[in-house]
Design a protein around this motif. Structure first.
Motif: not given
Length: 262
Positions: A141-164
């Motif tokens: 949660q809150g990482t640049t990896m989450e930011t990237y994944a939600r911007k580039h992958w999530a809209p294209k059918g990838v389920e991004v799961v965030a963890y503490p």
């Protein structure tokens, strides 16, 4: 690396704080970190804080003649904590992104680490939306990896799961609830791949080159805090004399960390 108040208690590391050679009456320097991200910051079997960022922070305190007081709390509460004056610095593998610079200041850059996708051996998965479509990818949660994944992958059918914490994500990988995790490469090596449960997993070959992921790591500082000048001067000296690079040799495989030009 991380932004939401989770209500985690501040654990002032009493009894876990290295003396770092400072005088007993030296002024305290309160540094917050999230100690669940080896090899950057973690607790050893005795419960003491260790890691690359911890070594850097302790040496910073020593050179500033301050007494380090380490505060262990969730990553996504570091920026709110800085703003609330709960501590002086946030030293927890925090990427100095443009978005974060709008709300806090950063020290001079300390290092850059590549980000990798961790996958099951033989899966053939790569860090692209096409490869990961229909898959579940764990991030912190809150990482640049989450930011990237939600911007580039999530809209294209990838389920991004965030963890503490990535510790939780690695548990779900082994349980089959995730297909991959996305993190700094060395963190995956230390936190999972080097352990027995990580034997069937590997880092994907492809390394992403994107501004979101390639910003330098620095210490977070509350805007207007006059300590920034001393912190910058000291960190630059530690890079110039090879101190930080020397610490890196304890923790990182060759090629998994870079340093700013001096």
């Amino acid at each position: 690396m991380k932004t939401t108040l989770l209500g985690a208690a501040l654990l002032i590391a009493a009894g876990l704080i290295p003396a770092v050679g400072a005088a007993a009456d030296a002024k305290e320097l309160k540094i917050a970190t999230e100690a669940g991200y080896p090899p950057f910051e973690y607790r050893n079997p005795n419960g003491q804080l260790e890691g690359f960022d911890i070594d850097i922070g302790n040496e910073l305190c020593k050179r500033l003649n301050r007494t380090c007081v380490w505060i262990d709390q969730s990553f996504d509460s570091l920026i709110p904590g800085l703003q609330a004056r709960k501590f002086d610095l946030a030293n927890s593998t925090m990427t100095a992104t443009e978005a974060r610079k709008k709300v806090i200041d950063f020290s001079t850059p300390m290092y850059i680490v590549p980000v990798k996708l961790m996958v099951k051996k033989g899966s053939g998965l790569q860090p692209t939306a096409e490869s990961l479509k229909g898959k579940r990818v764990g991030v912190q949660q809150g990482t640049t990896m989450e930011t990237y994944a939600r911007k580039h992958w999530a809209p294209k059918g990838v389920e991004v799961v965030a963890y503490p914490s990535y510790t939780n994500a690695y548990v779900d990988v082994t349980a089959g609830r995730l297909d991959a995790t996305f993190q700094e490469a060395q963190s995956a090596v230390e936190g999972f791949l080097n352990k027995p449960e990580g034997a069937g997993y590997e880092l994907a070959d492809m390394t992403l080159d994107d501004p979101i992921l390639n910003e330098p790591i620095a210490m977070g500082i509350r805007k207007g805090n006059a300590i920034k000048a001393d912190v910058d001067k000291t960190l630059k000296a530690m890079l110039a004399d090879g101190t930080i690079q020397g610490y890196a040799k304890k923790y990182f495989a060759e090629g998994l960390i870079q340093f700013p030009a001096q």
